[in-house]
Design an enzyme around this catalytic site. Structure first.
Site, PDB file in Angstrom:
ATOM      1  N   ARG A  34      -1.051 -34.143  39.809  1.00  0.00           N
ATOM      2  CA  ARG A  34      -2.305 -33.404  40.339  1.00  0.00           C
ATOM      3  C   ARG A  34      -3.472 -34.015  39.753  1.00  0.00           C
ATOM      4  O   ARG A  34      -3.627 -33.978  38.255  1.00  0.00           O
ATOM      5  CB  ARG A  34      -1.789 -31.979  40.106  1.00  0.00           C
ATOM      6  CG  ARG A  34      -3.387 -31.003  40.546  1.00  0.00           C
ATOM      7  CD  ARG A  34      -3.179 -29.479  40.730  1.00  0.00           C
ATOM      8  NE  ARG A  34      -2.427 -29.456  41.723  1.00  0.00           N
ATOM      9  CZ  ARG A  34      -2.058 -28.087  42.198  1.00  0.00           C
ATOM     10  NH1 ARG A  34      -2.852 -26.997  41.635  1.00  0.00           N
ATOM     11  NH2 ARG A  34      -1.532 -27.882  43.252  1.00  0.00           N
ATOM     12  N   HIS A  92      -1.819 -32.621  49.978  1.00  0.00           N
ATOM     13  CA  HIS A  92      -0.805 -31.752  49.131  1.00  0.00           C
ATOM     14  C   HIS A  92       0.501 -31.639  49.653  1.00  0.00           C
ATOM     15  O   HIS A  92       1.042 -30.688  50.324  1.00  0.00           O
ATOM     16  CB  HIS A  92      -1.455 -30.297  48.926  1.00  0.00           C
ATOM     17  CG  HIS A  92      -0.718 -29.486  47.674  1.00  0.00           C
ATOM     18  ND1 HIS A  92       0.303 -30.073  47.118  1.00  0.00           N
ATOM     19  CD2 HIS A  92      -1.247 -28.559  47.265  1.00  0.00           C
ATOM     20  CE1 HIS A  92       0.630 -29.159  46.229  1.00  0.00           C
ATOM     21  NE2 HIS A  92      -0.522 -28.288  46.105  1.00  0.00           N
ATOM     22  N   ARG A 110       1.944 -22.527  40.424  1.00  0.00           N
ATOM     23  CA  ARG A 110       3.108 -22.557  41.071  1.00  0.00           C
ATOM     24  C   ARG A 110       3.815 -23.967  41.348  1.00  0.00           C
ATOM     25  O   ARG A 110       4.823 -24.134  41.081  1.00  0.00           O
ATOM     26  CB  ARG A 110       2.865 -22.004  42.497  1.00  0.00           C
ATOM     27  CG  ARG A 110       3.265 -20.714  42.959  1.00  0.00           C
ATOM     28  CD  ARG A 110       2.283 -20.219  43.950  1.00  0.00           C
ATOM     29  NE  ARG A 110       0.873 -20.348  43.412  1.00  0.00           N
ATOM     30  CZ  ARG A 110       0.287 -19.389  42.374  1.00  0.00           C
ATOM     31  NH1 ARG A 110       0.879 -18.171  42.379  1.00  0.00           N
ATOM     32  NH2 ARG A 110      -0.985 -19.399  42.261  1.00  0.00           N
ATOM     33  N   THR A 111       2.734 -24.822  41.491  1.00  0.00           N
ATOM     34  CA  THR A 111       3.347 -26.376  41.711  1.00  0.00           C
ATOM     35  C   THR A 111       3.875 -26.930  40.477  1.00  0.00           C
ATOM     36  O   THR A 111       4.934 -27.261  40.611  1.00  0.00           O
ATOM     37  CB  THR A 111       2.216 -27.224  42.091  1.00  0.00           C
ATOM     38  OG1 THR A 111       1.238 -26.553  43.255  1.00  0.00           O
ATOM     39  CG2 THR A 111       2.494 -28.736  42.464  1.00  0.00           C
ATOM     40  N   LYS A 163     -10.378 -38.897  25.315  1.00  0.00           N
ATOM     41  CA  LYS A 163     -10.788 -39.958  24.472  1.00  0.00           C
ATOM     42  C   LYS A 163     -11.187 -41.282  25.468  1.00  0.00           C
ATOM     43  O   LYS A 163     -11.492 -42.147  25.025  1.00  0.00           O
ATOM     44  CB  LYS A 163      -9.572 -40.583  23.612  1.00  0.00           C
ATOM     45  CG  LYS A 163      -9.209 -39.435  22.759  1.00  0.00           C
ATOM     46  CD  LYS A 163      -8.018 -40.361  21.890  1.00  0.00           C
ATOM     47  CE  LYS A 163      -7.567 -39.211  21.023  1.00  0.00           C
ATOM     48  NZ  LYS A 163      -6.055 -39.848  20.330  1.00  0.00           N
TER      49      LYS A 163
HETATM   50  C1  NCD Z   1      -3.259 -24.798  46.242  1.00  0.00           C
HETATM   51  C2  NCD Z   1      -3.884 -25.999  45.641  1.00  0.00           C
HETATM   52  O1  NCD Z   1      -3.795 -26.075  44.655  1.00  0.00           O
HETATM   53  O2  NCD Z   1      -4.345 -26.878  46.468  1.00  0.00           O
HETATM   54  N1  NCD Z   1      -2.332 -24.229  45.440  1.00  0.00           N
HETATM   55  C3  NCD Z   1      -1.134 -24.421  45.349  1.00  0.00           C
HETATM   56  O3  NCD Z   1      -0.770 -25.673  45.016  1.00  0.00           O
HETATM   57  N2  NCD Z   1      -0.092 -23.537  45.435  1.00  0.00           N
HETATM   58  C4  NCD Z   1      -4.312 -24.001  46.639  1.00  0.00           C
HETATM   59  C5  NCD Z   1      -5.372 -23.266  46.122  1.00  0.00           C
HETATM   60  O4  NCD Z   1      -5.723 -23.895  44.877  1.00  0.00           O
HETATM   61  O5  NCD Z   1      -6.245 -22.647  46.497  1.00  0.00           O
END
Ligand code: NCD
Length: 325
Positions: free
Chosen positions: A118, A146, A68-69, A97
């Site tokens: 991320r 987040h 999703r992100t 590497k």
């Molecule tokens: C979350 C995350 O990556 O922290 N997911 C997201 O970004 N929608 C929650 C999760 O992975 O459980």
């Protein structure tokens, strides 16, 4: 800072140029981002073409799995007329590497106009922001924060309840390692909503976060009993137990599947109560909840597009037209 080979940003530069934690935004800025996001709904639905970010390039730097992100950042940029380059599979990148995050981000700084990062390491987003001139958006740093998820969570809560203040919000599941609830609890406390932290003992909200929230004057209750809280709350925010953050499999198996919300559990809930989840879900919400009036998690995931559109416009110094302007 103007080092050789690095660009400087010019006119219209916003004051805060990264989003690493919710503390980077004032309450007024949060509300105004949510207003912008609202304006952008027809654009996210594909009903209106508004190329506000034409010519802009987003770097999607995902060193951890994401659906999703990553996709909503990409959708947001493309719906606004911009383009995206992806790090792709980490295993095919120079990280294998031995390239440092610093070197990778310095390179991205030259390629793109803005980056979403991320990373499994807590603090990585701040580290990247220090290495880069372009705006960095924290798309999740280990068990840290987040904040872009929080923007879409707040948007979803405001959409359902018309406000962010004075609500009673239950955050359920893995409060220890779950970064979504770290950022969300901070934001909700700032808007004077009451928080109910529901988790098994091993996965309680970290004590430093609880003390910070308490120092901000937050109203907090901690319990392990989900089912006894359902009738009192306006929002139930379920989370996945973060298997990948556990030091060993045995510890995980003790808490795996501990909360399972089903449709019958919601029979005594307030009619306007909403169930949220950042997704992916494992077994925390039974599929029979999906067809109840309370389920909001798929709309919530959609709201990631408008929230990230609004954020990228803001960080790139582009105004979102209000009304029919
Ligand atoms: C979350 C995350 O990556 O922290 N997911 C997201 O970004 N929608 C929650 C999760 O992975 O459980």
């Amino acid at each position: 800072m103007n080092k050789v080979g690095r660009r400087t940003r010019g006119y219209g530069e916003p004051m805060e140029s990264d989003l690493i934690t919710m503390a980077d935004l004032t309450n007024e800025e949060i509300l105004s981002l949510l207003d912008d996001a609202e304006e952008l709904l027809p654009v996210a639905h594909g009903e209106r073409y508004l190329p506000l970010l034409q010519g802009k390039l987003l770097a999607n730097m995902f060193f951890e799995p994401s659906t999703r992100t990553r996709m909503s950042f990409e959708t947001a940029m493309k719906r606004l007329g911009g383009d995206v380059v992806n790090l792709g599979d980490v295993k095919s990148s120079s990280a294998v590497k031995g390239e440092t995050l610093y070197d990778t981000m310095r390179m991205v700084d030259g390629y793109c106009d803005i980056a979403a990062l991320r990373h499994p390491r807590q603090g990585a987003a701040q580290y990247a922001a220090d290495a880069c001139e372009i705006p960095i958006m924290n798309g999740g740093d280990g068990a840290g924060q987040h904040p872009t998820q929080t923007l879409l969570d707040l948007f979803t809560i405001r959409q359902a309840h018309g406000r962010l203040d004075g609500l009673n919000v239950a955050l359920v599941g893995d409060l220890r390692y779950g970064r979504t609830v770290h950022s969300l609890s901070h934001a909700l406390a700032r808007f004077n909503s009451s928080l109910v932290f529901i988790s098994p003992e091993q996965l309680r909200m970290p004590s430093e976060i609880v003390s910070d929230l308490t120092a901000m004057g937050a109203k907090i209750e901690e319990t392990s009993d989900l089912y006894g809280s359902i009738t009192d709350v306006d929002v139930i925010y379920m989370t996945r137990i973060q298997k990948e953050r556990f030091p060993d499999e045995d510890e995980y198996s003790k808490v795996a599947g501990i909360y399972k919300l089903t449709a019958p559990d919601l029979s005594g809930a307030k009619s306007e109560m909403i169930v949220m989840h950042p997704l992916p879900r494992v077994s925390e919400i039974s599929p029979d909840v999906d067809s109840t009036r309370h389920a909001r998690y798929f709309e919530q995931a959609f709201n990631g597009v408008v929230a990230r559109m609004a954020l990228m416009c803001r960080l790139l110094g582009v105004d979102v037209p209000r009304g029919d302007a």
